[in-house]
Design a protein around this motif. Structure first.
Motif, short mmCIF file in Angstrom:
data_model
loop_
_atom_site.label_atom_id
_atom_site.label_comp_id
_atom_site.label_asym_id
_atom_site.label_seq_id
_atom_site.Cartn_x
_atom_site.Cartn_y
_atom_site.Cartn_z
N LYS A 263 0.83 -1.20 0.00
CA LYS A 263 0.00 0.00 0.00
C LYS A 263 0.87 1.26 0.00
CE LYS A 263 -3.93 -2.08 2.45
NZ LYS A 263 -4.79 -2.01 3.65
N PRO A 264 0.43 2.33 -0.68
CA PRO A 264 1.23 3.57 -0.73
C PRO A 264 1.55 4.14 0.64
CG PRO A 264 -0.55 3.65 -2.34
CD PRO A 264 -0.78 2.42 -1.51
N THR A 265 0.59 4.06 1.59
CA THR A 265 0.84 4.59 2.93
C THR A 265 1.99 3.84 3.60
OG1 THR A 265 -0.94 3.14 3.73
CG2 THR A 265 -1.49 5.43 3.30
N GLU A 266 2.02 2.52 3.43
CA GLU A 266 3.10 1.72 4.03
C GLU A 266 4.43 2.00 3.34
OE1 GLU A 266 4.93 -0.67 6.67
OE2 GLU A 266 2.84 -0.02 6.71
N LEU A 267 4.39 2.21 2.03
CA LEU A 267 5.62 2.54 1.30
C LEU A 267 6.23 3.84 1.80
CD1 LEU A 267 4.62 1.64 -2.38
CD2 LEU A 267 6.26 0.45 -0.93
N PHE A 268 5.37 4.84 2.05
CA PHE A 268 5.89 6.12 2.53
C PHE A 268 6.51 5.97 3.91
CE2 PHE A 268 5.50 10.37 4.42
CZ PHE A 268 6.19 11.10 3.46
N LYS A 269 5.87 5.18 4.79
CA LYS A 269 6.44 4.94 6.11
C LYS A 269 7.81 4.27 6.00
CE LYS A 269 1.95 4.36 8.44
NZ LYS A 269 1.08 3.38 9.15
N GLN A 270 7.93 3.29 5.11
CA GLN A 270 9.21 2.60 4.93
C GLN A 270 10.27 3.55 4.40
OE1 GLN A 270 8.91 -1.04 2.67
NE2 GLN A 270 7.11 -1.74 3.78
N ALA A 271 9.88 4.46 3.50
CA ALA A 271 10.83 5.42 2.95
C ALA A 271 11.36 6.35 4.03
CB ALA A 271 10.18 6.21 1.82
N VAL A 272 10.46 6.81 4.92
CA VAL A 272 10.88 7.69 6.01
C VAL A 272 11.83 6.96 6.96
CG1 VAL A 272 10.07 8.98 8.02
CG2 VAL A 272 8.81 9.12 5.87
N LYS A 273 11.52 5.69 7.28
CA LYS A 273 12.39 4.90 8.15
C LYS A 273 13.77 4.71 7.51
CE LYS A 273 8.67 2.31 10.42
NZ LYS A 273 8.04 0.97 10.59
N THR A 274 13.79 4.48 6.20
CA THR A 274 15.07 4.30 5.50
C THR A 274 15.89 5.58 5.54
OG1 THR A 274 14.07 2.66 4.01
CG2 THR A 274 16.13 3.68 3.30
N LEU A 275 15.24 6.71 5.32
CA LEU A 275 15.95 7.99 5.35
C LEU A 275 16.47 8.27 6.76
CD1 LEU A 275 16.80 10.54 3.85
CD2 LEU A 275 14.57 11.53 4.39
N LYS A 276 15.69 7.95 7.78
CA LYS A 276 16.12 8.14 9.17
C LYS A 276 17.34 7.27 9.48
CE LYS A 276 14.51 7.78 13.96
NZ LYS A 276 13.35 7.43 14.84
N ALA A 277 17.31 6.01 9.00
CA ALA A 277 18.45 5.11 9.24
C ALA A 277 19.71 5.63 8.56
CB ALA A 277 18.11 3.71 8.72
N LYS A 278 19.57 6.20 7.37
CA LYS A 278 20.72 6.78 6.68
C LYS A 278 21.31 7.95 7.47
CE LYS A 278 19.42 5.70 1.90
NZ LYS A 278 20.72 5.38 1.30
N ALA A 279 20.42 8.80 8.02
CA ALA A 279 20.87 9.96 8.78
C ALA A 279 21.59 9.51 10.06
CB ALA A 279 19.69 10.85 9.12
N LEU A 280 21.04 8.51 10.75
CA LEU A 280 21.68 8.02 11.98
C LEU A 280 23.04 7.38 11.68
CD1 LEU A 280 18.59 6.45 13.80
CD2 LEU A 280 19.77 8.58 14.36
#
Length: 302
Positions: A263-280
């Protein structure tokens, strides 16, 4: 799915778009073992078409393929945690009655004819959510009487990132954004000029407001956000000084079109988590470099 994001720099919006397109994993057909193919499509073209069929299965339930899985052939052992198997076995026959104008049996091969081949504990694990193509009406090939296809396929986890990336693993058909348009009417545009302005806009971004005394004034309509900034409204030299077109630089209209796997909503959540992991990860790396720099400075002082 379409949503608004505001108060962000364009770099963050673009980073999320790139992650959605390339870095989120799915399961897709990677290996096609052809036992028989007498159709008009060459083996390579048939394999490519099959690879682009989105497969509905949660990629989080699978591991990334090991080197052994990547090197295996059709008879070699594979892990049930890394591979999903399908087969396609169809033969085209003449329609009953022998009418040449009638569509033959299996003349069109669709994605619905892919058969899942469970092994290990997959039958039990996916009893309520069987792996299958997202869409059952994708045309794979066309056959004539006497032609047949007999193949086995292996689906593995992957993404559209790096040297081995491929678009077939992308979970979105497209993910894109545009800046929120802004339209300002700088002065009163009345009566015939108002009618002229409303008629010029192909998106109907302007409307008419009735004033006391029978006058009419042009106003910005509720469809302002649909403006494509085509500039038709300011091509008229009489109207151009009264209209100002702009975009709000920190307000994005974001569109995510899923391929149907997630689902698009789940995809967006995963994208935000991936970006956060990259920043950390970057912060940890910088802390490590800073600590090493301190150590080097102390060694130099000694």
């Amino acid at each position: 799915m379409t949503m608004d994001m505001s108060g962000l720099d364009v770099a963050f919006a673009n980073a999320l778009r790139r992650i959605l397109n390339a870095e989120l994993p799915t399961m897709a057909i990677e290996k096609v073992f052809v036992m028989n193919n007498t159709g008009v499509l060459h083996d390579e073209l048939l394999a490519q078409r099959l690879g682009l069929i989105p497969i509905k299965i949660d990629p989080e339930k699978f591991d990334w393929p090991s080197p052994e899985t990547k090197a295996v052939d059709s008879t070699g052992p594979v892990s049930e945690k890394e591979v999903i198997k399908f087969k396609l076995q169809v033969k085209c026959k003449k329609a009953p009655g022998g009418d040449a104008n009638q569509e033959p049996i299996n003349g069109k091969v669709f994605s619905s004819q892919l058969q899942w081949l469970p092994f290990g504990k997959q039958e039990e694990d996916f009893a309520s959510d069987r792996p299958e193509p997202v869409h059952s009406d994708i045309l794979v090939a066309r056959l004539r009487p006497g032609q047949e296809i007999d193949i086995e396929m292996h689906c593995v986890k992957g993404n559209n990132f790096g040297d081995r990336g491929h678009a077939k693993w992308s979970p979105v058909a497209t993910a894109w954004y545009r800046l929120l348009p802004r339209i300002d009417i700088l002065g009163d545009v009345l009566d015939e000029r108002a009618d002229n302005l409303v008629a010029k806009c192909p998106i109907s971004c302007f409307d008419i407001e009735d004033l006391a005394g029978g006058s009419r004034r042009a106003i910005v309509s509720e469809r302002e956000r649909d403006c494509t900034l085509c500039r038709e409204c300011i091509r008229d030299e009489d109207l151009a000084p009264q209209i100002r077109l702009a975009r709000k630089k920190d307000h994005f209209i974001y569109t995510i079109e899923s391929s149907g796997i997630i689902k698009p909503t789940e995809l967006f959540k995963q994208a935000v988590k991936t970006l956060k992991a990259k920043a950390l990860a970057m912060i940890a790396h910088l802390d490590q470099l800073e600590g090493q720099a301190v150590v080097n400075a102390m060694e130099e002082d000694e």
